[in-house]
Design an enzyme around this catalytic site. Structure first.
Site, PDB file in Angstrom:
ATOM      1  N   ASN A  69       0.876  -1.179   0.000  1.00 35.22           N
ATOM      2  CA  ASN A  69       0.000   0.000   0.000  1.00 35.22           C
ATOM      3  C   ASN A  69       0.913   1.228   0.000  1.00 35.22           C
ATOM      4  O   ASN A  69       1.507   1.574   1.014  1.00 35.22           O
ATOM      5  CB  ASN A  69      -0.892  -0.034   1.252  1.00 35.22           C
ATOM      6  CG  ASN A  69      -1.843   1.147   1.313  1.00 35.22           C
ATOM      7  OD1 ASN A  69      -1.795   2.047   0.479  1.00 35.22           O
ATOM      8  ND2 ASN A  69      -2.704   1.147   2.312  1.00 35.22           N
TER       9      ASN A  69
ATOM     10  N   ARG B 137     -13.242  15.725   7.649  1.00 33.76           N
ATOM     11  CA  ARG B 137     -14.076  16.055   6.479  1.00 33.76           C
ATOM     12  C   ARG B 137     -15.510  16.347   6.904  1.00 33.76           C
ATOM     13  O   ARG B 137     -16.051  15.649   7.766  1.00 33.76           O
ATOM     14  CB  ARG B 137     -14.084  14.900   5.473  1.00 33.76           C
ATOM     15  CG  ARG B 137     -12.744  14.599   4.851  1.00 33.76           C
ATOM     16  CD  ARG B 137     -12.914  13.575   3.718  1.00 33.76           C
ATOM     17  NE  ARG B 137     -11.634  13.061   3.268  1.00 33.76           N
ATOM     18  CZ  ARG B 137     -11.241  11.793   3.418  1.00 33.76           C
ATOM     19  NH1 ARG B 137     -12.032  10.904   3.992  1.00 33.76           N
ATOM     20  NH2 ARG B 137     -10.064  11.411   2.971  1.00 33.76           N
TER      21      ARG B 137
ATOM     22  N   HIS C  34     -13.153   2.935   0.165  1.00 32.99           N
ATOM     23  CA  HIS C  34     -13.131   1.884   1.201  1.00 32.99           C
ATOM     24  C   HIS C  34     -13.739   0.586   0.675  1.00 32.99           C
ATOM     25  O   HIS C  34     -14.213  -0.244   1.465  1.00 32.99           O
ATOM     26  CB  HIS C  34     -13.940   2.285   2.463  1.00 32.99           C
ATOM     27  CG  HIS C  34     -13.441   3.476   3.217  1.00 32.99           C
ATOM     28  ND1 HIS C  34     -14.285   4.427   3.712  1.00 32.99           N
ATOM     29  CD2 HIS C  34     -12.191   3.847   3.570  1.00 32.99           C
ATOM     30  CE1 HIS C  34     -13.586   5.366   4.352  1.00 32.99           C
ATOM     31  NE2 HIS C  34     -12.305   5.035   4.268  1.00 32.99           N
TER      32      HIS C  34
ATOM     33  N   ARG D   7      -2.662  -2.090  -3.405  1.00 29.76           N
ATOM     34  CA  ARG D   7      -3.856  -1.275  -3.201  1.00 29.76           C
ATOM     35  C   ARG D   7      -3.798  -0.093  -4.178  1.00 29.76           C
ATOM     36  O   ARG D   7      -2.812   0.630  -4.225  1.00 29.76           O
ATOM     37  CB  ARG D   7      -3.898  -0.754  -1.775  1.00 29.76           C
ATOM     38  CG  ARG D   7      -5.091   0.142  -1.560  1.00 29.76           C
ATOM     39  CD  ARG D   7      -5.011   0.896  -0.260  1.00 29.76           C
ATOM     40  NE  ARG D   7      -6.193   1.719  -0.110  1.00 29.76           N
ATOM     41  CZ  ARG D   7      -6.184   2.921   0.444  1.00 29.76           C
ATOM     42  NH1 ARG D   7      -5.059   3.434   0.892  1.00 29.76           N
ATOM     43  NH2 ARG D   7      -7.289   3.607   0.552  1.00 29.76           N
TER      44      ARG D   7
ATOM     45  N   GLU E 203      -8.282  -5.007   5.326  1.00 26.02           N
ATOM     46  CA  GLU E 203      -8.143  -4.702   3.899  1.00 26.02           C
ATOM     47  C   GLU E 203      -6.939  -5.412   3.282  1.00 26.02           C
ATOM     48  O   GLU E 203      -6.993  -5.838   2.131  1.00 26.02           O
ATOM     49  CB  GLU E 203      -8.025  -3.175   3.720  1.00 26.02           C
ATOM     50  CG  GLU E 203      -9.347  -2.482   4.001  1.00 26.02           C
ATOM     51  CD  GLU E 203      -9.228  -0.983   4.229  1.00 26.02           C
ATOM     52  OE1 GLU E 203      -8.779  -0.588   5.317  1.00 26.02           O
ATOM     53  OE2 GLU E 203      -9.587  -0.214   3.333  1.00 26.02           O
TER      54      GLU E 203
END
Ligand code: AMP
Length: 398
Positions: A7, A241, A180, A91, A385
């Site tokens: 990743n 956010r 996601h 990823r 993940e």
């Protein structure tokens, strides 16, 4: 069979080496400050002491080579030769509309990831750098791209279209993509298993709530809606956010503060959410502590967060005409039992009742937190993940 998962960020590289026979992690680690002064590799081999190597990493090629050297190191290593690695799973944040699943990397895939960089300018170029560095270091090995957006590509157009002139979709691909996806795929599959559902007759809602957050509606194993949009800004209130907001706010703040669109968007991405509302922190632990000490702004931030998640769950129950299981995952979803309780108190109309003791018990571990007679199973499911990327990679190279 051993699969390496990579990743890559612009100045970082996370890795995990899996033995897929029992899906165990042989080693994991992180290269930080690549291309910057003070680069370091932190390596954590299973069953051995961790180590940190501080050495210049001018680019990702050097970082990848350092990782491979560490994996075969006589003291800290976990394999005797790099040739033991069958494939590498990468990823990749954005696969646009082209990728509905993972793919073996070839020249066309590289070109497509590059083309999608417009949608994810901070991530896709970094992901590509990682792929190219690994291809250079392991030329004989298959590389697989696993996209964050792919799981959401099954959304119908009524869910992914924005009600703006159609031309913007046609010309520029402006639509909801969602993120996601690897986590939503992993957790929804696990939720179906844990709730004992028939996949082809199942309605699952996943609440991935961490520093970033998104919900997804998964009907018969396929995503039919998700809360993030063209970018990760849409949807839930997150650490920094804002999530959903009237676009008119952008113009209003820009005019009042003499800022341009980019500056206001920066505020919505980096200074809003829990941080902006509470005025304290983007970290749920800090804001919870302040709320307990009587800080009203912190309390408003936490309740607004819970309310937004509950509204998404309600809208997805409507979208699927019901819900069989709700799964909480990621940093907050897995660990923050009081926040789960806050969210679930909105679910009485769904016939959901929560077992307070069970809710308190499951922190970072999987378990059912609803009572036996609850109409909908509510669960905590730690996301993984990296394992999902390794599983997808294995499937493509076997
Ligand atoms: P993630 O982005 O998934 O790593 O999640 C990060 C968020 O999870 C942070 O806002 C943390 O405050 C929150 N978090 C992690 N552990 C806990 C915990 N034990 N209790 C409450 N929140 C937690």
């Amino acid at each position: 069979m051993k699969i390496l998962v990579i990743n890559c960020g612009s100045s970082s590289l996370k890795y995990q080496l899996f033995d897929m026979e029992h899906e165990t992690v042989l080693a994991k680690g992180l290269c930080e400050r690549i291309g910057i002064d003070g680069s370091a590799l932190t390596h954590k081999p299973a069953g051995k002491d961790s180590c940190v190597v501080e050495k210049a990493m001018p680019d990702h090629k050097v970082a990848v080579q350092m990782v491979l050297d560490m994996l075969v190191d006589p003291v800290h290593g976990v394999i005797s030769d790099v040739s033991e690695i069958t494939a590498v799973g990468h990823r990749v944040v954005h696969g646009g509309q082209k990728y509905v699943g993972s793919v073996v990397v070839d020249e066309n895939v590289i070109k497509a990831i590059d083309e999608c960089a417009d949608f994810a300018p901070l991530h896709n170029p970094a992901n590509l750098t990682g792929i190219e560095a690994c291809q250079h270091a392991m030329p004989g090995v298959k590389h697989v791209a696993v996209f964050d957006t792919a799981f959401h590509q099954t959304m119908p157009d009524k869910a992914f279209m924005y009600a703006i002139p159609y031309d913007y979709y046609d010309k520029y691909g402006v639509r909801k993509y969602g993120f996601h996806g690897t986590s939503h795929a992993f957790v929804s599959k696990k939720a179906i298993e844990m709730a004992g559902l028939d996949k082809d007759n199942s309605k699952v809602i996943v609440c991935h709530i961490g520093n970033g957050g998104s919900c997804s509606a998964v009907l018969n194993g396929k995503c039919v809606d998700t809360s993030m949009g063209l970018t990760p800004l849409e949807g839930l209130i997150m650490g920094t956010r804002s999530g959903d907001i009237d676009a008119g706010v952008v113009q209003y703040i820009a005019n009042k503060e003499g800022k341009d669109v980019n500056e206001v968007l920066n505020i919505l991405n980096k200074k809003s959410g829990l941080l902006g509302l509470s005025g304290i922190s983007s970290d749920f632990r800090d804001v919870t502590k302040a709320s307990k000490e009587g800080n009203n702004q912190a309390e408003i931030a936490l309740e607004a967060f819970a309310y937004r998640v509950a509204k998404y769950v309600g809208s997805y129950a409507a979208a699927m005409n019901g819900v069989d299981a709700i799964a909480f995952t990621a940093g907050v979803g897995e660990n923050d039992a009081p926040m789960r309780q806050r969210i679930c108190k909105y679910f009485g109309y769904l016939g959901i009742t929560i077992d307070a003791d069970a809710n308190d018990k499951f922190r970072g571990t999987e378990g059912v937190i609803s009572t036996a007679d609850s109409k909908v199973k509510v669960m905590v499911i730690p996301t993984n993940e990296e394992l999902k990327i390794a599983q997808e990679t294995l499937e493509l190279v076997q």
